[in-house]
Design a protein around this motif. Structure first.
Motif, PDB file in Angstrom:
ATOM      1  N   VAL A   7       0.867  -1.162   0.000  1.00  0.00           N
ATOM      2  CA  VAL A   7       0.000   0.000   0.000  1.00  0.00           C
ATOM      3  C   VAL A   7       0.910   1.219   0.000  1.00  0.00           C
ATOM      4  N   ASP A  10       0.893   8.091   1.533  1.00  0.00           N
ATOM      5  CA  ASP A  10       0.270   9.305   0.994  1.00  0.00           C
ATOM      6  C   ASP A  10       1.268  10.097   0.162  1.00  0.00           C
ATOM      7  N   MET A  13       1.695   8.578  -3.235  1.00  0.00           N
ATOM      8  CA  MET A  13       0.529   8.833  -4.075  1.00  0.00           C
ATOM      9  C   MET A  13       0.529  10.276  -4.577  1.00  0.00           C
ATOM     10  N   LEU A  29      -8.548  10.793  -9.197  1.00  0.00           N
ATOM     11  CA  LEU A  29      -7.841   9.541  -8.917  1.00  0.00           C
ATOM     12  C   LEU A  29      -7.399   9.485  -7.457  1.00  0.00           C
ATOM     13  N   TRP A  30      -6.878  10.602  -6.972  1.00  0.00           N
ATOM     14  CA  TRP A  30      -6.440  10.669  -5.578  1.00  0.00           C
ATOM     15  C   TRP A  30      -7.625  10.427  -4.642  1.00  0.00           C
ATOM     16  N   THR A  32     -10.406   8.876  -5.239  1.00  0.00           N
ATOM     17  CA  THR A  32     -10.841   7.488  -5.361  1.00  0.00           C
ATOM     18  C   THR A  32      -9.933   6.572  -4.555  1.00  0.00           C
ATOM     19  N   TRP A  33      -8.618   6.761  -4.715  1.00  0.00           N
ATOM     20  CA  TRP A  33      -7.667   5.944  -3.966  1.00  0.00           C
ATOM     21  C   TRP A  33      -7.845   6.162  -2.464  1.00  0.00           C
ATOM     22  N   HIS A  37      -8.754   3.447   0.383  1.00  0.00           N
ATOM     23  CA  HIS A  37      -7.800   3.250   1.472  1.00  0.00           C
ATOM     24  C   HIS A  37      -8.495   3.406   2.827  1.00  0.00           C
TER      25      HIS A  37
END
Length: 78
Positions: A7, A10, A13, A29-30, A32-33, A37
């Protein structure tokens, strides 16, 4: 969540999305991720709490009912 599952942090990402040409897409996208999470963290915390309840009070409660509740509401742990 398995300890074998990778995983990203942050920071990783954010760094990955910084290179995205479309800032709106990067933000989506961020988000959604991050939502996925956070859902995994909440699920894992709930499962751990219910497992602790069974461990601590197993002689006083119906272990099968708690395990069934846990698996029904928080998945089977995989």
């Amino acid at each position: 969540m398995s300890t074998d599952e990778y995983v990203p942090s942050d920071e990783e990402m954010i760094h990955w999305f910084e290179g995205e040409d479309n800032p709106e897409l990067a933000r989506d996208l961020w988000n959604t991720w991050l939502a996925a999470h956070d859902a995994r963290v909440r699920r894992d915390a709930a499962r751990e709490a219910l497992d602790g309840l069974v461990e601590k009070y197993g002689s006083l409660v119906d272990r099968t009912r708690i395990a069934d509740y846990r698996d029904t509401h928080y998945g089977n742990g995989v």
